[in-house]
Design a protein around this motif. Structure first.
Motif, PDB file in Angstrom:
ATOM      1  N   LEU A   7       0.822  -1.202   0.000  1.00 36.46           N
ATOM      2  CA  LEU A   7       0.000   0.000   0.000  1.00 36.46           C
ATOM      3  C   LEU A   7       0.864   1.263   0.000  1.00 36.46           C
ATOM      4  O   LEU A   7       0.590   2.214  -0.742  1.00 36.46           O
ATOM      5  CB  LEU A   7      -0.935  -0.005   1.205  1.00 36.46           C
ATOM      6  CG  LEU A   7      -1.891   1.165   1.338  1.00 36.46           C
ATOM      7  CD1 LEU A   7      -2.913   1.126   0.213  1.00 36.46           C
ATOM      8  CD2 LEU A   7      -2.576   1.117   2.687  1.00 36.46           C
ATOM      9  N   GLY A   8       1.903   1.272   0.808  1.00 37.15           N
ATOM     10  CA  GLY A   8       2.806   2.420   0.850  1.00 37.15           C
ATOM     11  C   GLY A   8       3.533   2.632  -0.459  1.00 37.15           C
ATOM     12  O   GLY A   8       3.733   3.764  -0.899  1.00 37.15           O
ATOM     13  N   THR A   9       3.918   1.557  -1.125  1.00 37.44           N
ATOM     14  CA  THR A   9       4.581   1.662  -2.417  1.00 37.44           C
ATOM     15  C   THR A   9       3.638   2.238  -3.469  1.00 37.44           C
ATOM     16  O   THR A   9       4.040   3.100  -4.258  1.00 37.44           O
ATOM     17  CB  THR A   9       5.079   0.279  -2.862  1.00 37.44           C
ATOM     18  OG1 THR A   9       5.923  -0.259  -1.842  1.00 37.44           O
ATOM     19  CG2 THR A   9       5.850   0.371  -4.149  1.00 37.44           C
ATOM     20  N   ILE A  10       2.398   1.807  -3.471  1.00 33.77           N
ATOM     21  CA  ILE A  10       1.430   2.316  -4.440  1.00 33.77           C
ATOM     22  C   ILE A  10       1.121   3.786  -4.178  1.00 33.77           C
ATOM     23  O   ILE A  10       1.041   4.596  -5.114  1.00 33.77           O
ATOM     24  CB  ILE A  10       0.155   1.451  -4.415  1.00 33.77           C
ATOM     25  CG1 ILE A  10       0.464   0.067  -4.962  1.00 33.77           C
ATOM     26  CG2 ILE A  10      -0.977   2.100  -5.203  1.00 33.77           C
ATOM     27  CD1 ILE A  10      -0.652  -0.928  -4.794  1.00 33.77           C
ATOM     28  N   ILE A  11       0.962   4.163  -2.918  1.00 34.02           N
ATOM     29  CA  ILE A  11       0.692   5.564  -2.577  1.00 34.02           C
ATOM     30  C   ILE A  11       1.879   6.441  -2.959  1.00 34.02           C
ATOM     31  O   ILE A  11       1.703   7.539  -3.507  1.00 34.02           O
ATOM     32  CB  ILE A  11       0.350   5.702  -1.079  1.00 34.02           C
ATOM     33  CG1 ILE A  11      -0.998   5.064  -0.787  1.00 34.02           C
ATOM     34  CG2 ILE A  11       0.333   7.162  -0.644  1.00 34.02           C
ATOM     35  CD1 ILE A  11      -1.343   4.994   0.684  1.00 34.02           C
ATOM     36  N   THR A  12       3.092   5.976  -2.701  1.00 32.50           N
ATOM     37  CA  THR A  12       4.283   6.736  -3.067  1.00 32.50           C
ATOM     38  C   THR A  12       4.376   6.896  -4.583  1.00 32.50           C
ATOM     39  O   THR A  12       4.672   7.980  -5.084  1.00 32.50           O
ATOM     40  CB  THR A  12       5.545   6.040  -2.539  1.00 32.50           C
ATOM     41  OG1 THR A  12       5.425   5.874  -1.127  1.00 32.50           O
ATOM     42  CG2 THR A  12       6.784   6.846  -2.850  1.00 32.50           C
ATOM     43  N   LEU A  13       4.107   5.838  -5.315  1.00 28.20           N
ATOM     44  CA  LEU A  13       4.134   5.894  -6.773  1.00 28.20           C
ATOM     45  C   LEU A  13       3.111   6.892  -7.299  1.00 28.20           C
ATOM     46  O   LEU A  13       3.418   7.697  -8.186  1.00 28.20           O
ATOM     47  CB  LEU A  13       3.876   4.512  -7.354  1.00 28.20           C
ATOM     48  CG  LEU A  13       3.824   4.407  -8.867  1.00 28.20           C
ATOM     49  CD1 LEU A  13       5.206   4.668  -9.454  1.00 28.20           C
ATOM     50  CD2 LEU A  13       3.324   3.049  -9.276  1.00 28.20           C
TER      51      LEU A  13
END
Length: 61
Positions: A7-13
């Protein structure tokens, strides 16, 4: 893999994409006169999303 990491990776992207492509997104999506203000707003939102996603990834246990 942990759900918060993904989830954090997708939000950062998504936040980085907003910062990088703020002006084309503003031209395509919004139809108000001052595009500089819209681009600045999208860049601020993208920066905050990138920070939140980065914190999710960093503090992943």
């Amino acid at each position: 893999m942990n759900v918060l990491f993904i989830l954090g990776t997708i939000i950062t992207l998504f936040g980085v994409i907003l910062v990088y492509d703020a002006r084309p997104i503003t031209k395509k999506t919004f139809s108000f006169g001052d595009q500089n203000e819209g681009a600045k707003g999208l860049k601020m939102v993208g920066f905050i999303l990138a920070l939140i996603g980065g914190l999710f990834v960093f503090f992943n246990i």
